[in-house]
Design a protein around this motif. Structure first.
Motif, PDB file in Angstrom:
ATOM      1  N   VAL A   1      85.624  25.110  58.720  1.00 44.15           N
ATOM      2  CA  VAL A   1      84.537  24.133  58.554  1.00 44.15           C
ATOM      3  C   VAL A   1      83.195  24.852  58.437  1.00 44.15           C
ATOM      4  CG1 VAL A   1      83.270  22.281  59.714  1.00 44.15           C
ATOM      5  CG2 VAL A   1      85.759  22.232  59.660  1.00 44.15           C
ATOM      6  N   ASP A   2      82.991  25.871  59.264  1.00 46.85           N
ATOM      7  CA  ASP A   2      81.741  26.632  59.221  1.00 46.85           C
ATOM      8  C   ASP A   2      81.562  27.322  57.868  1.00 46.85           C
ATOM      9  OD1 ASP A   2      79.354  27.741  60.390  1.00 46.85           O
ATOM     10  OD2 ASP A   2      80.452  29.658  60.469  1.00 46.85           O
ATOM     11  N   ARG A   3      82.630  27.929  57.356  1.00 45.50           N
ATOM     12  CA  ARG A   3      82.546  28.598  56.042  1.00 45.50           C
ATOM     13  C   ARG A   3      82.242  27.593  54.935  1.00 45.50           C
ATOM     14  NH1 ARG A   3      87.884  31.058  55.740  1.00 45.50           N
ATOM     15  NH2 ARG A   3      88.114  30.976  57.970  1.00 45.50           N
ATOM     16  N   ARG A   4      82.888  26.439  55.004  1.00 43.63           N
ATOM     17  CA  ARG A   4      82.633  25.420  53.980  1.00 43.63           C
ATOM     18  C   ARG A   4      81.191  24.910  54.053  1.00 43.63           C
ATOM     19  NH1 ARG A   4      88.118  21.748  53.752  1.00 43.63           N
ATOM     20  NH2 ARG A   4      89.444  23.364  52.834  1.00 43.63           N
ATOM     21  N   LEU A   5      80.702  24.706  55.252  1.00 41.53           N
ATOM     22  CA  LEU A   5      79.317  24.251  55.408  1.00 41.53           C
ATOM     23  C   LEU A   5      78.328  25.299  54.901  1.00 41.53           C
ATOM     24  CD1 LEU A   5      79.275  22.411  58.850  1.00 41.53           C
ATOM     25  CD2 LEU A   5      78.814  21.443  56.602  1.00 41.53           C
ATOM     26  N   GLN A   6      78.603  26.552  55.186  1.00 40.18           N
ATOM     27  CA  GLN A   6      77.717  27.614  54.688  1.00 40.18           C
ATOM     28  C   GLN A   6      77.754  27.685  53.167  1.00 40.18           C
ATOM     29  OE1 GLN A   6      78.629  31.281  56.637  1.00 40.18           O
ATOM     30  NE2 GLN A   6      77.840  30.604  58.627  1.00 40.18           N
ATOM     31  N   LYS A   7      78.941  27.495  52.585  1.00 40.13           N
ATOM     32  CA  LYS A   7      79.060  27.492  51.127  1.00 40.13           C
ATOM     33  C   LYS A   7      78.293  26.312  50.526  1.00 40.13           C
ATOM     34  CE  LYS A   7      82.433  27.659  47.370  1.00 40.13           C
ATOM     35  NZ  LYS A   7      81.671  26.810  46.508  1.00 40.13           N
ATOM     36  N   MET A   8      78.421  25.143  51.156  1.00 39.06           N
ATOM     37  CA  MET A   8      77.686  23.972  50.672  1.00 39.06           C
ATOM     38  C   MET A   8      76.182  24.185  50.775  1.00 39.06           C
ATOM     39  SD  MET A   8      79.915  20.719  52.059  1.00 39.06           S
ATOM     40  CE  MET A   8      78.499  19.678  52.024  1.00 39.06           C
ATOM     41  N   ALA A   9      75.732  24.775  51.863  1.00 37.03           N
ATOM     42  CA  ALA A   9      74.301  25.035  52.036  1.00 37.03           C
ATOM     43  C   ALA A   9      73.804  26.016  50.980  1.00 37.03           C
ATOM     44  CB  ALA A   9      74.027  25.574  53.439  1.00 37.03           C
ATOM     45  N   ALA A  10      74.600  27.042  50.704  1.00 39.72           N
ATOM     46  CA  ALA A  10      74.208  28.005  49.673  1.00 39.72           C
ATOM     47  C   ALA A  10      74.187  27.350  48.297  1.00 39.72           C
ATOM     48  CB  ALA A  10      75.174  29.196  49.684  1.00 39.72           C
TER      49      ALA A  10
END
Length: 108
Positions: A18-27
């Motif tokens: 979830v953290d990786r996906r959120l960071q990808k979405m933020a980027a």
């Protein structure tokens, strides 16, 4: 105890995913300049001004492009007219004559 550790590991893996996906979405959102877009929508006069400039630039570009295209077509028609082809040559000569009269500002 062993089963609790497994569940904790699964939970950590899920949270990491979830953290990786959120960071990808933020980027991705940062790359799409969504904040700039929202800022632009909050200032309608700036949006109007930019659209006015873009429309003017498109209009000038279309005018220049059409002028170049028409000049090229006339050039080709003159060359074809000079070949004295039986039927096509007279037709092309009439078209070139009409365009030249219109460019000179005389009535047809």
């Amino acid at each position: 105890m062993n089963e609790e550790n497994r569940e904790l590991d699964k939970l950590r893996q899920s949270l990491d995913l979830v953290d990786r996906r959120l960071q990808k979405m933020a980027a991705d959102m940062e790359r799409s300049h969504i904040a700039d877009y929202v800022n632009l929508l909050n200032r309608p006069f700036s949006l109007l001004w930019r659209n006015l400039l873009a429309g003017t630039a498109r209009g000038v570009g279309i005018a220049i492009g059409f002028t170049f295209f028409a000049a090229t077509i006339l050039y080709v028609l003159r060359i074809l007219g000079a070949l004295n082809l039986p039927i096509i040559g007279d037709y092309i000569a009439d078209i070139v004559r009409i365009v030249q009269i219109q460019l000179e500002g005389k009535a047809y």
